[in-house]
Scaffold this motif. Sequence first.
Motif, short mmCIF file in Angstrom:
data_model
loop_
_atom_site.label_atom_id
_atom_site.label_comp_id
_atom_site.label_asym_id
_atom_site.label_seq_id
_atom_site.Cartn_x
_atom_site.Cartn_y
_atom_site.Cartn_z
N THR A 1 0.84 -1.20 0.00
CA THR A 1 0.00 0.00 0.00
C THR A 1 0.88 1.25 0.00
N PRO A 2 0.31 2.38 -0.44
CA PRO A 2 1.07 3.63 -0.38
C PRO A 2 1.55 3.94 1.04
N GLU A 3 0.75 3.60 2.04
CA GLU A 3 1.14 3.88 3.43
C GLU A 3 2.38 3.07 3.79
N GLU A 4 2.38 1.79 3.44
CA GLU A 4 3.54 0.95 3.76
C GLU A 4 4.80 1.46 3.07
N ILE A 5 4.67 1.76 1.80
CA ILE A 5 5.85 2.18 1.04
C ILE A 5 6.36 3.53 1.55
N THR A 6 5.44 4.43 1.83
CA THR A 6 5.83 5.75 2.33
C THR A 6 6.56 5.61 3.66
N ASP A 7 6.03 4.76 4.51
CA ASP A 7 6.66 4.54 5.82
C ASP A 7 8.08 4.01 5.67
N GLU A 8 8.25 3.03 4.78
CA GLU A 8 9.60 2.50 4.54
C GLU A 8 10.52 3.62 4.06
N TYR A 9 10.03 4.34 3.06
CA TYR A 9 10.88 5.36 2.43
C TYR A 9 11.31 6.44 3.41
N VAL A 10 10.37 6.97 4.18
CA VAL A 10 10.76 8.09 5.06
C VAL A 10 11.74 7.62 6.13
N LYS A 11 11.57 6.40 6.60
CA LYS A 11 12.51 5.91 7.61
C LYS A 11 13.90 5.71 7.01
N LEU A 12 13.94 5.19 5.78
CA LEU A 12 15.25 4.95 5.16
C LEU A 12 15.91 6.25 4.73
N ALA A 13 15.12 7.20 4.30
CA ALA A 13 15.72 8.42 3.75
C ALA A 13 15.95 9.49 4.81
N PHE A 14 15.13 9.51 5.86
CA PHE A 14 15.22 10.64 6.79
C PHE A 14 15.42 10.25 8.24
N GLY A 15 15.74 8.98 8.49
CA GLY A 15 16.15 8.61 9.84
C GLY A 15 15.01 8.23 10.75
N SER A 16 15.29 8.25 12.04
CA SER A 16 14.37 7.58 12.96
C SER A 16 13.58 8.53 13.87
N ASP A 17 13.77 9.85 13.77
CA ASP A 17 12.98 10.75 14.61
C ASP A 17 11.52 10.69 14.16
N PRO A 18 10.65 10.17 15.02
CA PRO A 18 9.26 9.95 14.57
C PRO A 18 8.52 11.24 14.21
N GLU A 19 8.93 12.34 14.80
CA GLU A 19 8.26 13.59 14.41
C GLU A 19 8.60 13.92 12.95
N VAL A 20 9.88 13.77 12.64
CA VAL A 20 10.32 14.08 11.27
C VAL A 20 9.68 13.12 10.27
N THR A 21 9.83 11.83 10.52
CA THR A 21 9.31 10.86 9.54
C THR A 21 7.79 10.93 9.47
N GLY A 22 7.16 11.15 10.61
CA GLY A 22 5.69 11.23 10.61
C GLY A 22 5.20 12.40 9.78
N LYS A 23 5.84 13.54 9.95
CA LYS A 23 5.39 14.72 9.20
C LYS A 23 5.69 14.59 7.70
N ILE A 24 6.86 14.07 7.40
CA ILE A 24 7.18 13.93 5.96
C ILE A 24 6.22 12.92 5.33
N ALA A 25 5.93 11.84 6.05
CA ALA A 25 4.97 10.86 5.51
C ALA A 25 3.61 11.53 5.30
N ASP A 26 3.20 12.35 6.25
CA ASP A 26 1.90 13.03 6.12
C ASP A 26 1.89 13.94 4.89
N ILE A 27 2.96 14.69 4.72
CA ILE A 27 3.04 15.60 3.56
C ILE A 27 2.98 14.79 2.26
N LEU A 28 3.73 13.69 2.24
CA LEU A 28 3.73 12.86 1.01
C LEU A 28 2.34 12.32 0.71
#
Length: 663
Positions: free
Chosen positions: A460-487
């Motif tokens: 799903t787009p949610e699964e892929i987005t989650d993988e991508y943001v964690k791999l590309a932008f690290g593990s801070d959940p605020e950062v990855t959460g917001k970037i995933a939301d924007i995407l």
Amino acid sequence: SYALYDTWLQRGYTLSESMKTVLSQAVLLSEDQQLEFCMKEYIRGVRRMFGAEVQQVPKEQAGVLLGTLEQAAKCLPQDGKTPGAEGFRIYENGGHIAVVGADRSGLLYGIYRLLMLLAQGKLPENADICETPAVQVRALNHWDNMSGQIERGYAGESIFFKDEDFCFEEQRVVDYARMLASVGINTLTINNVNVHQTETFLISERFLPKLARIADLFRPFGIRLLVSINFASPMRIGGLATSDPLDEGVQHWWERQTELIYRWIPDLCGFLVKADSEHEPGPYQYGRNHADGANMLARALKPYGGIVMWRCFVYDCAQDWRNQKIDRPRAAYDNFVPLDGQFADNVILQVKNGPYDFQVREPVTPLFGAMKQTHLALEVQVTQEYTGQQRDLCSLLPLWQDVLQFDTKRPGTVADMFGSQITAMAGVANIGKSECWTGHPLAQVNLYGFGRLSWNPALTPEEITDEYVKLAFGSDPEVTGKIADILQRSYPAYEDYTSPLGLCWMVNPGYHYGPNVEGYEYTRWGTYLRATCREVGIDRTAAGTGYTTQYAPENDTLFSNTDTCPEKLLLFFHRLPYSYKLHDGRTILQYIYDTRFHGEEEAEAMAAEWDTLKDKIAPSLYEAVAERFGMQLENAREWRDVVNTYFYRHTGIADEKGRKIYK
Ligand code: GCW
């Protein structure tokens, strides 16, 4: 340190000391030299990503065991779960991890997957992951010209060519190969499907040594080249008087040329062909059909195991706008379905996802399911020609999910047809020399996602987005959460300000960025809205152009009935008055106004959310994306105001909510 260049497989990630210890004792269970490269990639990944040095140790001491089924099957439980071609199994047991590939490529994919799961903190204890790619040919198509310019490229110049010749940095090509392999891509075309003068000679002695060098760089990563050829090569290279596929001289020419090509590149995947399309040469010029053309090439490739990927983007690009009988979306079906059963076994027809041309919202092509005796490929556009050109953010994952989950009723969804009728997936690349590879740093998600979906279309787009943001932008959940939301918000937002209810083509002709409602209205391209002061859209039902009859009967009914037609496609299939009421009671006109305002507000909201990350992410990343949001806002406002004003002037009806529309 953070570099835009480093993507999902290149950064440092934190990992527990105990896991590092496991990873740093590894063994390759094979004497096969071919597999040593996999071990090298493992060692490199562990060092680069987790900062640990790998020792190669005897089997008994190993934390990680690598191999293929042939020699390492014993590391797996004997439970009958076996990966198929290019697949792998990752099995964790009592602190030992076995990565076993079905074959060499499978092992490499398994290693990358292990590294990527660890980087995301997602390798569970007792992990047991057994995967086989759903699609055999997972292809990326560059539209790079040898001038260095890329057709529909928005990420700088080509990483392969410049000044009508090859020009590449080997390290960059290798890094690219790794990126592609890590998401499972196994086929690559480096030259444009529009094969111009110089590029025609890529399959001749003039360029084959350099093309072969590129093939050498990709080969260790399990990636084979597929070269775009010019159908008129027998004339242009060979000096023949014709390129007629039924001419014996032409057939022999292709046989000899193919033999030469394979001497240089013994594992070439085959040819990619755009024929009789937008002025490219093809079999129609000789009164032959597309099966004649494709089969001729297929015969030449057959002895080497090569394939032909033959594009179905064939339509009348010199249409008279006055002639309302011709309907461009019908073209692929009309040209190809009558030939079902006539194509050689090593031909794959490559079909764009929609019947028009990568618009923001189109129905799925009716070819899927309609050609049961032909291999088909799904072609999608990773480069954002009509979806914001990597200035506007637009994650294409929801668009592709809609395509893959479409129920053809012939039977099954598009995703269900992979492996049987659909044997390949091709994406038009979004890559160039830009520092972050993709112009807009977040546009990387589309390349990442294309690869992942071609491996497993059920993601799903949610699964892929989650993988991508964690791999590309690290593990801070605020950062990855917001970037995933924007995407996740980006495609609906883009659709909102550009393409109401499936109305396509309101773009500036030629370069396709920004609004121009009637830019294509009186052109030859077959792309019309036919807006009057009362109605808009085209009737594509049996009573109109008959396009809907190309679908299975259930879908014909579904689309033909305005009550059951998905609203997002309403004006693609129907011609309706502006006063027509949608399910929620709004008129079409009010819907157009509302979505324009809403899309622009979403663009502002995404930009504002990005701003809240300013102190949390690397300045280079923050600035690069913030700059793009600036351009996106300008574009979104332009779309909002131009489209609203156009329809206001046509109807004279004001916005119910009294917002600003320029009279
Ligand atoms: O959408 C059109 C593009 C062309 C492209 C063509 C195709 C490579 O505007 O630039 O040419 O599609 O897919 O062949």
